[in-house]
Design an enzyme around this catalytic site. Structure first.
Site: not given
Ligand code: 13P
Length: 249
Positions: A9, A11, A94, A96, A166, A172, A212, A233-234
Protein backbone atom coordinates in the site's frame (compact mmCIF):
# COMPACT_ATOMS: atom_id res chain seq x y z
CA UNK A 1 -6.73 -23.67 -1.38
CA UNK A 2 -5.92 -20.10 -0.45
CA UNK A 3 -2.83 -18.42 -1.84
CA UNK A 4 -0.27 -16.27 -0.09
CA UNK A 5 -0.45 -12.56 -0.87
CA UNK A 6 1.99 -9.73 -0.34
CA UNK A 7 0.46 -6.34 -1.13
CA UNK A 8 2.15 -2.96 -1.01
CA UNK A 9 0.00 0.00 0.00
CA UNK A 10 1.93 2.99 -1.27
CA UNK A 11 -0.46 5.47 0.36
CA UNK A 12 0.12 9.10 -0.77
CA UNK A 13 3.70 8.55 -1.90
CA UNK A 14 5.61 8.57 -5.19
CA UNK A 15 5.15 10.89 -8.15
CA UNK A 16 4.75 9.57 -11.69
CA UNK A 17 8.45 8.97 -12.30
CA UNK A 18 9.02 7.36 -8.91
CA UNK A 19 6.04 5.08 -9.48
CA UNK A 20 7.45 3.90 -12.81
CA UNK A 21 10.90 3.44 -11.28
CA UNK A 22 9.62 1.31 -8.41
CA UNK A 23 7.54 -0.86 -10.73
CA UNK A 24 10.52 -1.40 -13.04
CA UNK A 25 12.63 -2.39 -10.05
CA UNK A 26 10.03 -4.94 -8.91
CA UNK A 27 9.29 -6.43 -12.32
CA UNK A 28 12.24 -8.84 -12.63
CA UNK A 29 11.30 -10.54 -9.37
CA UNK A 30 10.12 -14.10 -9.78
CA UNK A 31 7.99 -15.82 -7.17
CA UNK A 32 6.09 -19.06 -6.81
CA UNK A 33 2.71 -19.49 -8.55
CA UNK A 34 1.16 -19.89 -5.08
CA UNK A 35 1.98 -16.28 -4.26
CA UNK A 36 0.23 -13.16 -5.47
CA UNK A 37 1.99 -9.81 -5.33
CA UNK A 38 0.01 -6.57 -5.47
CA UNK A 39 0.86 -2.88 -5.46
CA UNK A 40 -1.44 0.04 -4.75
CA UNK A 41 -0.09 3.29 -6.20
CA UNK A 42 -1.99 6.60 -6.03
CA UNK A 43 -5.05 7.09 -8.26
CA UNK A 44 -3.15 9.39 -10.63
CA UNK A 45 -0.67 6.63 -11.49
CA UNK A 46 -2.96 3.61 -11.72
CA UNK A 47 -3.33 3.70 -15.49
CA UNK A 48 0.44 3.92 -15.91
CA UNK A 49 0.99 1.13 -13.38
CA UNK A 50 -1.53 -1.04 -15.17
CA UNK A 51 0.31 -0.56 -18.49
CA UNK A 52 3.75 -1.15 -16.99
CA UNK A 53 2.70 -4.39 -15.33
CA UNK A 54 0.87 -5.88 -18.30
CA UNK A 55 2.00 -9.40 -19.13
CA UNK A 56 3.66 -9.81 -15.72
CA UNK A 57 2.46 -11.10 -12.37
CA UNK A 58 2.38 -7.83 -10.44
CA UNK A 59 -1.25 -6.96 -9.76
CA UNK A 60 -2.38 -3.35 -9.38
CA UNK A 61 -5.03 -2.26 -6.93
CA UNK A 62 -6.62 1.05 -5.98
CA UNK A 63 -6.44 2.43 -2.45
CA UNK A 64 -10.08 3.48 -2.25
CA UNK A 65 -13.24 4.14 -4.28
CA UNK A 66 -16.63 5.75 -3.81
CA UNK A 67 -19.73 3.74 -2.95
CA UNK A 68 -21.76 5.37 -5.74
CA UNK A 69 -21.51 4.64 -9.43
CA UNK A 70 -21.49 8.28 -10.58
CA UNK A 71 -22.79 11.69 -9.65
CA UNK A 72 -22.00 14.90 -7.81
CA UNK A 73 -19.17 13.68 -5.60
CA UNK A 74 -16.36 16.13 -6.29
CA UNK A 75 -12.94 14.57 -6.00
CA UNK A 76 -14.17 11.00 -5.88
CA UNK A 77 -13.44 7.95 -8.07
CA UNK A 78 -15.95 5.21 -8.90
CA UNK A 79 -15.56 1.48 -9.35
CA UNK A 80 -16.58 1.83 -13.00
CA UNK A 81 -13.82 4.37 -13.60
CA UNK A 82 -11.26 2.04 -12.10
CA UNK A 83 -12.56 -0.89 -14.10
CA UNK A 84 -12.37 1.17 -17.31
CA UNK A 85 -8.58 1.49 -16.89
CA UNK A 86 -8.15 -2.19 -16.10
CA UNK A 87 -8.15 -2.00 -12.29
CA UNK A 88 -10.31 -4.71 -10.76
CA UNK A 89 -9.08 -4.69 -7.17
CA UNK A 90 -9.42 -2.15 -4.40
CA UNK A 91 -8.38 -1.64 -0.78
CA UNK A 92 -11.34 -0.62 1.38
CA UNK A 93 -11.56 0.39 5.01
CA UNK A 94 -7.96 1.29 5.68
CA UNK A 95 -7.62 2.73 9.19
CA UNK A 96 -6.36 6.03 7.76
CA UNK A 97 -9.59 6.33 5.74
CA UNK A 98 -11.57 5.47 8.85
CA UNK A 99 -9.67 7.98 11.00
CA UNK A 100 -9.34 10.96 8.61
CA UNK A 101 -12.33 10.53 6.28
CA UNK A 102 -14.95 9.21 8.68
CA UNK A 103 -15.38 5.84 7.03
CA UNK A 104 -17.38 3.46 9.18
CA UNK A 105 -18.23 -0.20 8.94
CA UNK A 106 -21.71 0.75 7.72
CA UNK A 107 -20.41 3.05 4.97
CA UNK A 108 -17.82 0.42 4.07
CA UNK A 109 -20.51 -2.22 3.74
CA UNK A 110 -21.96 -0.13 0.92
CA UNK A 111 -18.56 0.28 -0.72
CA UNK A 112 -17.94 -3.45 -0.58
CA UNK A 113 -21.33 -4.10 -2.20
CA UNK A 114 -20.56 -1.61 -4.98
CA UNK A 115 -17.15 -3.13 -5.59
CA UNK A 116 -18.63 -6.63 -5.82
CA UNK A 117 -21.33 -5.42 -8.19
CA UNK A 118 -18.49 -4.35 -10.46
CA UNK A 119 -16.85 -7.72 -10.03
CA UNK A 120 -13.89 -6.22 -8.19
CA UNK A 121 -11.77 -7.99 -5.64
CA UNK A 122 -11.64 -6.22 -2.26
CA UNK A 123 -8.81 -6.08 0.25
CA UNK A 124 -10.86 -5.22 3.33
CA UNK A 125 -8.90 -3.64 6.19
CA UNK A 126 -9.94 -3.57 9.81
CA UNK A 127 -8.24 -3.59 13.20
CA UNK A 128 -8.49 -2.40 16.75
CA UNK A 129 -7.11 0.82 18.25
CA UNK A 130 -4.51 0.87 21.00
CA UNK A 131 -7.19 1.62 23.64
CA UNK A 132 -9.11 -1.49 22.59
CA UNK A 133 -5.97 -3.59 22.86
CA UNK A 134 -5.19 -2.16 26.30
CA UNK A 135 -8.77 -2.55 27.50
CA UNK A 136 -8.76 -6.17 26.35
CA UNK A 137 -11.87 -5.84 24.18
CA UNK A 138 -10.12 -6.26 20.85
CA UNK A 139 -11.85 -9.48 19.90
CA UNK A 140 -15.25 -7.79 20.29
CA UNK A 141 -14.12 -4.81 18.20
CA UNK A 142 -12.94 -7.05 15.37
CA UNK A 143 -16.10 -9.14 15.52
CA UNK A 144 -18.29 -6.02 15.23
CA UNK A 145 -16.26 -4.66 12.30
CA UNK A 146 -16.56 -7.91 10.37
CA UNK A 147 -20.21 -8.54 11.21
CA UNK A 148 -21.27 -5.02 10.24
CA UNK A 149 -19.34 -4.71 7.01
CA UNK A 150 -19.14 -8.24 5.65
CA UNK A 151 -21.42 -10.78 7.24
CA UNK A 152 -24.37 -10.05 4.97
CA UNK A 153 -22.33 -11.21 1.98
CA UNK A 154 -23.33 -14.43 0.29
CA UNK A 155 -20.88 -17.33 0.43
CA UNK A 156 -20.04 -16.91 -3.26
CA UNK A 157 -19.27 -13.21 -2.77
CA UNK A 158 -16.55 -14.19 -0.30
CA UNK A 159 -14.43 -15.49 -3.18
CA UNK A 160 -13.74 -11.80 -3.96
CA UNK A 161 -12.80 -10.81 -0.39
CA UNK A 162 -9.27 -10.67 1.00
CA UNK A 163 -9.04 -9.64 4.65
CA UNK A 164 -6.28 -7.47 6.06
CA UNK A 165 -6.05 -7.37 9.84
CA UNK A 166 -4.20 -4.16 10.63
CA UNK A 167 -4.07 -3.28 14.33
CA UNK A 168 -4.07 0.52 14.30
CA UNK A 169 -1.40 0.69 16.99
CA UNK A 170 1.03 -1.14 14.70
CA UNK A 171 0.59 1.00 11.58
CA UNK A 172 3.56 3.22 10.81
CA UNK A 173 4.62 3.07 14.44
CA UNK A 174 7.42 0.53 14.24
CA UNK A 175 5.39 -1.59 16.69
CA UNK A 176 4.25 -4.91 15.33
CA UNK A 177 1.88 -7.43 16.69
CA UNK A 178 3.99 -10.38 17.78
CA UNK A 179 3.63 -13.43 15.54
CA UNK A 180 1.59 -15.00 18.37
CA UNK A 181 -0.72 -11.98 18.66
CA UNK A 182 -1.24 -12.01 14.89
CA UNK A 183 -1.91 -15.76 14.84
CA UNK A 184 -4.33 -15.50 17.76
CA UNK A 185 -6.36 -12.82 15.99
CA UNK A 186 -6.24 -14.46 12.56
CA UNK A 187 -7.43 -17.77 14.04
CA UNK A 188 -10.23 -15.89 15.81
CA UNK A 189 -11.26 -14.23 12.53
CA UNK A 190 -11.24 -17.53 10.66
CA UNK A 191 -13.28 -19.06 13.46
CA UNK A 192 -15.90 -16.29 13.17
CA UNK A 193 -16.23 -16.89 9.45
CA UNK A 194 -16.53 -20.65 10.02
CA UNK A 195 -19.31 -20.07 12.55
CA UNK A 196 -21.22 -17.67 10.31
CA UNK A 197 -20.63 -19.61 7.06
CA UNK A 198 -18.70 -22.86 7.19
CA UNK A 199 -15.19 -24.19 7.68
CA UNK A 200 -14.54 -24.73 3.97
CA UNK A 201 -15.28 -21.09 3.19
CA UNK A 202 -13.27 -19.94 6.23
CA UNK A 203 -10.28 -21.99 5.11
CA UNK A 204 -10.42 -20.37 1.68
CA UNK A 205 -10.32 -16.77 2.90
CA UNK A 206 -6.94 -15.11 2.72
CA UNK A 207 -6.17 -13.13 5.88
CA UNK A 208 -3.24 -10.72 5.62
CA UNK A 209 -1.47 -9.01 8.49
CA UNK A 210 -0.52 -5.34 8.23
CA UNK A 211 1.39 -3.06 10.57
CA UNK A 212 5.14 -2.35 10.46
CA UNK A 213 6.03 -5.49 8.50
CA UNK A 214 9.71 -5.28 7.55
CA UNK A 215 12.25 -7.69 6.06
CA UNK A 216 13.46 -8.39 9.61
CA UNK A 217 10.12 -9.52 11.02
CA UNK A 218 8.24 -10.75 7.94
CA UNK A 219 9.15 -14.43 8.01
CA UNK A 220 8.28 -14.85 11.70
CA UNK A 221 4.84 -13.31 11.15
CA UNK A 222 4.21 -15.11 7.84
CA UNK A 223 5.16 -18.46 9.34
CA UNK A 224 2.02 -18.41 11.48
CA UNK A 225 -0.64 -20.88 10.41
CA UNK A 226 -3.46 -18.42 9.77
CA UNK A 227 -1.38 -15.55 8.44
CA UNK A 228 -1.55 -15.66 4.65
CA UNK A 229 0.78 -12.78 3.87
CA UNK A 230 0.88 -9.08 4.50
CA UNK A 231 -0.31 -5.62 3.57
CA UNK A 232 2.83 -3.54 3.67
CA UNK A 233 3.10 0.24 4.02
CA UNK A 234 6.47 1.94 4.48
CA UNK A 235 8.59 -1.08 3.53
CA UNK A 236 6.73 -1.42 0.22
CA UNK A 237 8.24 1.86 -0.96
CA UNK A 238 11.75 0.40 -1.17
CA UNK A 239 12.12 -2.24 -3.88
CA UNK A 240 14.78 -4.12 -1.94
CA UNK A 241 12.71 -4.31 1.25
CA UNK A 242 9.51 -5.23 -0.55
CA UNK A 243 11.27 -7.97 -2.49
CA UNK A 244 12.81 -9.33 0.71
CA UNK A 245 9.34 -9.42 2.28
CA UNK A 246 7.96 -11.27 -0.75
CA UNK A 247 10.77 -13.82 -0.42
CA UNK A 248 9.75 -14.35 3.23
CA UNK A 249 6.18 -15.40 2.54
P1 13P B 1 3.26 0.23 7.72
O1 13P B 1 3.77 -1.04 7.12
O2 13P B 1 4.00 1.46 7.27
O3 13P B 1 3.11 0.13 9.21
O4 13P B 1 1.76 0.42 7.15
C1 13P B 1 0.90 -0.64 7.18
C2 13P B 1 -0.31 -0.28 6.41
O5 13P B 1 -1.00 0.67 6.75
C3 13P B 1 -0.61 -1.04 5.19
O6 13P B 1 -1.87 -0.73 4.72
Amino acid sequence: MRKKIVAGNWKMNNNKGETAELIQALKPLSFSPDIRVMIAPAFTHLAQAEKLTQGGRLEVLAQNMNASDSGAFTGEISAGMLYSIGINKVILGHSERRAYYNETDSSLKKKVETALTHNMEVVFCFGEELEDRKAGNYFEVIQTQLETALFDLTPSEWSKIILAYEPVWAIGTGETASPQQAQEMHAFIRGLIALKYDQVLADDVCILYGGSVKPANASAIFSMRDVDGGLIGGAALKAEDFMAIIQSV
